[in-house]
Design an enzyme around this catalytic site. Sequence first.
Site, PDB file in Angstrom:
ATOM      1  N   ASP A  70       0.804  -1.175   0.025  1.00  0.00           N
ATOM      2  CA  ASP A  70       0.034   0.119   0.035  1.00  0.00           C
ATOM      3  C   ASP A  70       0.781   1.185  -0.112  1.00  0.00           C
ATOM      4  O   ASP A  70       1.505   1.553   1.129  1.00  0.00           O
ATOM      5  CB  ASP A  70      -1.075  -0.073   1.137  1.00  0.00           C
ATOM      6  N   ARG A 113      -0.385   4.321  -0.709  1.00  0.00           N
ATOM      7  CA  ARG A 113      -1.329   5.611  -0.736  1.00  0.00           C
ATOM      8  C   ARG A 113      -0.964   6.542   0.328  1.00  0.00           C
ATOM      9  O   ARG A 113      -0.065   6.072   1.132  1.00  0.00           O
ATOM     10  CB  ARG A 113      -2.869   5.090  -0.627  1.00  0.00           C
TER      11      ARG A 113
END
Length: 207
Positions: free
Chosen positions: A110, A112
């Site tokens: 991840d 983000r």
Amino acid sequence: MRVSDLRTDSGVGELLGHILVFGDPGEGCLVRIHSRCLYGDALGSQDCDCGAELDMAMDLIQDEGHGVLIYLEQEGRGSGLVVKAMSLRLGAQIGVDIFTSYRMLGHPIDSRSYGHAAQALSGLGIRSVRLMTNNPDKVAALERAGFIVTTVPLLTEPRSERARLYMESKRVVTGHCPPTGGQGWPVRVVRGAWEIVQNVRIAGWVM
């Protein structure tokens, strides 16, 4: 509904996503920070819960009459659509979860970030929110930015066995909320994401 670009460098840089403001939200309003998922949001994929979460968030905003959706261009957990497609294919071929396949392909599970989403909310003059999410990273990001956050879980029934396994892997690997109502959380019937979209004003809040 008002729509505005979310960009770097005071609104003139890279497009990061869009801010959608419904009604006249104030302190403690419902907020959804949603990363784009072409498969789930637009194509109705049953491999994940992204579309179902977006639908539920929109339903809750419609019921309340106001709220904020920040729609981020962070496809594939920030690694892009191509990486996501490759990861899904690898996972189907060898029977591993999405996080394992990301690692096997040499990508972070991840990548983000939510700092610009927090700045967008600050720009609306909001300092306390009810954040519709199962993701503890989103809660932590807003709290680091000084927001008072009340978490509103978005717990839907998986649309397939593949979705169930994906939701379970998110719970185990990244600490998401329990993925179904079987854990004591209410499960809500989803009506559809865009019933609420009417009288759209685009580009800098202008019709």
